[in-house]
Design an enzyme around this catalytic site. Structure first.
Site, PDB file in Angstrom:
ATOM      1  CB  CYS A 155      14.202   4.823   5.758  1.00 48.09           C
ATOM      2  SG  CYS A 155      14.977   4.600   4.524  1.00 48.09           S
ATOM      3  CE  LYS A 190      13.656  -3.704  -0.644  1.00 46.89           C
ATOM      4  NZ  LYS A 190      15.027  -3.686  -1.095  1.00 46.89           N
ATOM      5  N   GLY A 268      13.087 -11.901  -1.974  1.00 45.89           N
ATOM      6  CA  GLY A 268      12.667 -12.887  -1.051  1.00 45.89           C
ATOM      7  C   GLY A 268      13.678 -14.151  -1.248  1.00 45.89           C
TER       8      GLY A 268
END
Length: 344
Positions: A155, A190, A268
């Protein structure tokens, strides 16, 4: 939806039926440890790529865990359209993480996740360091339903010019240390791939009290519409995910796993059971599936069922035996050139 009595559902317009028989993964060697958590298998959705509505399409109880969309303290609407677009071997998203806020999450979202009967990992975000702490404080009364927090440090930090919080080791350490002081729920951090050293950020998270790290979030990219001479995404740029990023994510998982002693969750470009094994060999203890679910809602359950056959083919009793089993020719070097540029 599966009812445990041999029910089946039709998925994605296919003619065939998807058998919703309950899994026996825990009995067949797929069980893994993720810090304090024991998962019946290593497969879970990536945050933002799964919602309770998918419970009508697949037997969610066969997954190792479920991960919620990233939650903020206040309600958010997200970015302007278009929010998703395809790219070669993947897709870009600029969703902007809409959120119902903690009050809406407790009232409207958490009960649906609870009903799946598997561990719930609540993804939390913040535009400031304090907001991460605020979210966990407001969720404190509900923590009996939350197996872990996934701390999304991708973020933008509004206190420091909008740079992603996860790009600075000191800020990551501050966020995680503050969370560790406020909750006993295990923390899975994360990480963003947009850093010079994924190892340094992983070590900062570990030092501050993280029980695991997820590697990694999406890679920045852009798609251009030549006809209109504009970007396709309403926000201009977005995060690239899907098979195109798998080699990049594998490398980062390998580097992070080599740098810390806590477990790594690989993320991913995973779309098959074989992909999962590659990530386990690179050092991941569990994995997250994201983009594959958009075109194949049943992908995660197919992967779980495929892992049992693949485990047998590889001759291992327990899937966990594969974790970190990669035999590199030399230790991972983060800044090594891919090839020599010296004339010969």
């Amino acid at each position: 939806m599966a009812d445990g009595q041999g029910a089946a559902v039709i998925l994605d317009g296919r003619d065939g039926l998807f058998d919703a028989a309950p899994t026996t993964a825990g009995e067949s060697g797929l069980r893994v440890r993720l810090g304090e958590l024991t998962l019946e298998n290593p497969v879970m959705p990536a945050s933002g790529c799964f919602g309770p509505e998918l419970g009508a399409l697949l037997p969610v109880g066969e997954l190792g865990a479920v991960v919620t969309k990233t939650l903020f303290a206040e309600k958010r609407s997200g970015n302007p359209a278009h929010r998703l677009t395809e790219s070669a071997h993947g897709m870009l998203n600029s969703v902007g993480i809409p959120s119902p806020g903690t009050a809406g999450f407790i009232r409207e979202v958490l009960p649906a996740y609870r009903d799946f009967g598997v561990p719930v990992v609540a993804s939390i975000g913040g535009l400031t360091v304090d907001e991460y702490w605020q979210v966990t404080e407001e969720l404190a009364a509900e923590e009996r339903w939350i197996a872990a927090y996934e701390v999304n440090v991708s973020c933008p930090n509004l206190e420091h010019g909008g740079l992603a919080i996860g790009t600075d080791a000191a800020t990551v350490e501050r966020v995680v240390a503050g969370l560790a002081a406020r909750t006993r729920v295990p923390l899975v951090v994360k990480l963003t791939p947009n850093v010079t050293s994924i190892a340094d950020i992983a070590r900062a998270a570990e030092y501050a009290g993280a029980g695991a790290v997820t590697v990694c979030n999406t890679f920045p990219g852009m798609v251009v519409d030549v006809a209109t001479r504009t970007t396709v995404l309403g926000n201009g740029v977005g995060g690239l995910s899907g098979p195109a990023v798998k080699p990049l994510a594998l490398r980062l998982v390998w580097q992070a796993a080599s740098a810390v002693r806590i477990p790594v969750v690989g993320c991913g470009g995973i779309s098959t059971a074989l992909d999962v094994v590659e990530f386990l060999l690179a050092g991941a203890s569990a994995v997250q599936v994201g983009t594959a679910t958009f075109t194949r809602p049943y992908a995660m359950v197919e992967i779980v069922r495929g892992l049992e056959d693949l485990r047998a083919e590889l001759g291992v009793t327990h899937l966990a035996e594969l974790i970190g089993g990669l035999r590199p020719t030399e230790p991972p070097r983060e800044n090594a050139c891919a090839m020599s540029t010296t004339p010969r």
